[in-house]
Design a protein around this motif. Structure first.
Motif, PDB file in Angstrom:
ATOM      1  N   GLY A 107       5.757  43.466  57.963  1.00 52.09           N
ATOM      2  CA  GLY A 107       4.313  43.622  57.806  1.00 52.09           C
ATOM      3  C   GLY A 107       3.887  44.560  56.686  1.00 52.09           C
ATOM      4  O   GLY A 107       2.700  44.704  56.423  1.00 52.09           O
ATOM      5  N   GLN A 108       4.827  45.196  56.005  1.00 54.91           N
ATOM      6  CA  GLN A 108       4.486  46.119  54.929  1.00 54.91           C
ATOM      7  C   GLN A 108       4.526  45.418  53.572  1.00 54.91           C
ATOM      8  O   GLN A 108       5.133  44.359  53.419  1.00 54.91           O
ATOM      9  CB  GLN A 108       5.446  47.306  54.902  1.00 54.91           C
ATOM     10  N   LYS A 109       3.863  46.048  52.583  1.00 50.22           N
ATOM     11  CA  LYS A 109       3.841  45.543  51.213  1.00 50.22           C
ATOM     12  C   LYS A 109       4.172  46.677  50.258  1.00 50.22           C
ATOM     13  O   LYS A 109       3.921  47.840  50.563  1.00 50.22           O
ATOM     14  CB  LYS A 109       2.464  44.976  50.864  1.00 50.22           C
ATOM     15  N   ALA A 110       4.724  46.310  49.101  1.00 52.66           N
ATOM     16  CA  ALA A 110       4.981  47.278  48.029  1.00 52.66           C
ATOM     17  C   ALA A 110       4.809  46.548  46.708  1.00 52.66           C
ATOM     18  O   ALA A 110       5.125  45.365  46.590  1.00 52.66           O
ATOM     19  CB  ALA A 110       6.392  47.858  48.140  1.00 52.66           C
ATOM     20  N   ALA A 111       4.287  47.260  45.709  1.00 55.07           N
ATOM     21  CA  ALA A 111       4.015  46.651  44.402  1.00 55.07           C
ATOM     22  C   ALA A 111       5.003  47.137  43.352  1.00 55.07           C
ATOM     23  O   ALA A 111       5.462  48.274  43.391  1.00 55.07           O
ATOM     24  CB  ALA A 111       2.590  46.977  43.966  1.00 55.07           C
ATOM     25  N   LEU A 112       5.286  46.247  42.420  1.00 56.33           N
ATOM     26  CA  LEU A 112       6.193  46.524  41.308  1.00 56.33           C
ATOM     27  C   LEU A 112       5.579  45.916  40.058  1.00 56.33           C
ATOM     28  O   LEU A 112       5.377  44.707  40.003  1.00 56.33           O
ATOM     29  CB  LEU A 112       7.564  45.903  41.591  1.00 56.33           C
ATOM     30  N   THR A 113       5.251  46.740  39.072  1.00 56.56           N
ATOM     31  CA  THR A 113       4.637  46.254  37.842  1.00 56.56           C
ATOM     32  C   THR A 113       5.655  46.293  36.713  1.00 56.56           C
ATOM     33  O   THR A 113       6.276  47.334  36.473  1.00 56.56           O
ATOM     34  CB  THR A 113       3.394  47.092  37.471  1.00 56.56           C
ATOM     35  N   VAL A 114       5.830  45.144  36.051  1.00 57.88           N
ATOM     36  CA  VAL A 114       6.787  45.020  34.950  1.00 57.88           C
ATOM     37  C   VAL A 114       6.158  44.218  33.818  1.00 57.88           C
ATOM     38  O   VAL A 114       5.272  43.402  34.038  1.00 57.88           O
ATOM     39  CB  VAL A 114       8.101  44.331  35.392  1.00 57.88           C
ATOM     40  N   THR A 115       6.640  44.453  32.613  1.00 62.66           N
ATOM     41  CA  THR A 115       6.235  43.670  31.466  1.00 62.66           C
ATOM     42  C   THR A 115       7.368  42.710  31.145  1.00 62.66           C
ATOM     43  O   THR A 115       8.497  43.141  30.901  1.00 62.66           O
ATOM     44  CB  THR A 115       5.919  44.585  30.257  1.00 62.66           C
ATOM     45  N   LEU A 116       7.054  41.422  31.193  1.00 64.99           N
ATOM     46  CA  LEU A 116       8.067  40.388  30.988  1.00 64.99           C
ATOM     47  C   LEU A 116       7.960  39.801  29.587  1.00 64.99           C
ATOM     48  O   LEU A 116       6.865  39.479  29.127  1.00 64.99           O
ATOM     49  CB  LEU A 116       7.891  39.266  32.018  1.00 64.99           C
ATOM     50  N   LYS A 117       9.109  39.668  28.931  1.00 61.24           N
ATOM     51  CA  LYS A 117       9.217  39.006  27.636  1.00 61.24           C
ATOM     52  C   LYS A 117       9.736  37.593  27.881  1.00 61.24           C
ATOM     53  O   LYS A 117      10.076  37.238  29.005  1.00 61.24           O
ATOM     54  CB  LYS A 117      10.220  39.734  26.744  1.00 61.24           C
ATOM     55  N   LYS A 118       9.861  36.823  26.802  1.00 61.48           N
ATOM     56  CA  LYS A 118      10.468  35.493  26.940  1.00 61.48           C
ATOM     57  C   LYS A 118      11.885  35.651  27.457  1.00 61.48           C
ATOM     58  O   LYS A 118      12.607  36.553  27.052  1.00 61.48           O
ATOM     59  CB  LYS A 118      10.508  34.776  25.584  1.00 61.48           C
ATOM     60  N   GLY A 119      12.275  34.768  28.360  1.00 61.01           N
ATOM     61  CA  GLY A 119      13.633  34.805  28.893  1.00 61.01           C
ATOM     62  C   GLY A 119      13.659  34.483  30.373  1.00 61.01           C
ATOM     63  O   GLY A 119      12.655  34.093  30.960  1.00 61.01           O
ATOM     64  N   THR A 120      14.830  34.659  30.973  1.00 66.29           N
ATOM     65  CA  THR A 120      15.026  34.373  32.390  1.00 66.29           C
ATOM     66  C   THR A 120      15.198  35.679  33.157  1.00 66.29           C
ATOM     67  O   THR A 120      15.923  36.578  32.714  1.00 66.29           O
ATOM     68  CB  THR A 120      16.261  33.474  32.588  1.00 66.29           C
ATOM     69  N   TYR A 121      14.537  35.768  34.291  1.00 64.04           N
ATOM     70  CA  TYR A 121      14.569  36.961  35.131  1.00 64.04           C
ATOM     71  C   TYR A 121      15.048  36.599  36.526  1.00 64.04           C
ATOM     72  O   TYR A 121      14.782  35.505  37.013  1.00 64.04           O
ATOM     73  CB  TYR A 121      13.170  37.595  35.228  1.00 64.04           C
ATOM     74  N   ASP A 122      15.748  37.535  37.150  1.00 64.40           N
ATOM     75  CA  ASP A 122      16.182  37.395  38.534  1.00 64.40           C
ATOM     76  C   ASP A 122      15.294  38.264  39.406  1.00 64.40           C
ATOM     77  O   ASP A 122      15.150  39.458  39.148  1.00 64.40           O
ATOM     78  CB  ASP A 122      17.635  37.852  38.713  1.00 64.40           C
ATOM     79  N   LEU A 123      14.695  37.679  40.409  1.00 66.20           N
ATOM     80  CA  LEU A 123      13.962  38.404  41.442  1.00 66.20           C
ATOM     81  C   LEU A 123      14.785  38.255  42.709  1.00 66.20           C
ATOM     82  O   LEU A 123      15.174  37.138  43.064  1.00 66.20           O
ATOM     83  CB  LEU A 123      12.568  37.810  41.663  1.00 66.20           C
ATOM     84  N   TYR A 124      15.047  39.368  43.380  1.00 62.83           N
ATOM     85  CA  TYR A 124      15.911  39.300  44.560  1.00 62.83           C
ATOM     86  C   TYR A 124      15.676  40.496  45.471  1.00 62.83           C
ATOM     87  O   TYR A 124      15.091  41.505  45.069  1.00 62.83           O
ATOM     88  CB  TYR A 124      17.387  39.228  44.156  1.00 62.83           C
ATOM     89  N   CYS A 125      16.163  40.363  46.696  1.00 59.75           N
ATOM     90  CA  CYS A 125      16.120  41.463  47.653  1.00 59.75           C
ATOM     91  C   CYS A 125      17.402  42.273  47.484  1.00 59.75           C
ATOM     92  O   CYS A 125      18.497  41.740  47.699  1.00 59.75           O
ATOM     93  CB  CYS A 125      16.006  40.941  49.084  1.00 59.75           C
ATOM     94  N   PRO A 126      17.295  43.557  47.106  1.00 64.14           N
ATOM     95  CA  PRO A 126      18.481  44.378  46.875  1.00 64.14           C
ATOM     96  C   PRO A 126      19.089  44.991  48.141  1.00 64.14           C
ATOM     97  O   PRO A 126      20.094  45.690  48.061  1.00 64.14           O
ATOM     98  CB  PRO A 126      17.964  45.469  45.932  1.00 64.14           C
ATOM     99  N   VAL A 127      18.493  44.733  49.296  1.00 61.73           N
ATOM    100  CA  VAL A 127      19.057  45.245  50.545  1.00 61.73           C
ATOM    101  C   VAL A 127      20.415  44.577  50.746  1.00 61.73           C
ATOM    102  O   VAL A 127      20.575  43.375  50.505  1.00 61.73           O
ATOM    103  CB  VAL A 127      18.105  44.981  51.735  1.00 61.73           C
TER     104      VAL A 127
END
Length: 142
Positions: A107-127
């Motif tokens: 039920g909780q939320k957290a924000a992460l702000t990043v600047t993305l350039k052209k390319g491929t990014y991985d989004l994942y749960c690091p737990v």
């Protein structure tokens, strides 16, 4: 009292030069490519960054993004733990390394702000082990 015209012109010129210098400094100081993390974070210096908001719904064991296409720019990923156990969100890719939210509970939320350039990014749960169980998305920016 009347102000001589040459004093008015001098004052206006000084104001214009000062404004121009402030504008140039602002444009040059953006930095780009950086990241900040945590609830309400902004990229870099504590100033507000206009960013595209993307909700990342986290469940056992999947990530669902609120959008699927990305252009270069600044994004605020809002991790929303809709699961029953602790999760977090991490982003890795060109110019972004190990950017992550704190761990969040059900039920909780957290924000992460990043600047993305052209390319491929991985989004994942690091737990521990969650990425290997399917909590991973690849996005292409371009």
């Amino acid at each position: 009292m009347t102000i001589p015209a040459h004093m008015t012109r001098t004052a206006l010129r000084a104001t214009a030069v000062g404004f121009g210098a402030a504008l140039a400094l602002t444009a040059c100081s953006n930095g780009g490519g950086g990241y900040a993390h945590g609830p309400g974070a902004s990229a870099g210096t504590g100033r507000t960054v206009s960013a595209v908001k993307v909700t990342v719904t986290e469940t056992e064991f999947a990530l669902k993004l609120s959008r699927s296409s990305f252009a270069p720019g600044t994004y605020t990923f809002v991790a929303d733990d809709a699961g029953h156990i602790t999760h977090a969100l991490s982003v890795d890719g060109p110019g972004v390394r190990d950017a992550r939210t704190p761990d969040i509970g059900k039920g909780q939320k957290a924000a992460l702000t990043v600047t993305l350039k052209k390319g491929t990014y991985d989004l994942y749960c690091p737990v521990d082990g969650h990425r290997q169980l399917g909590m991973e998305q690849h996005i292409h920016v371009g």
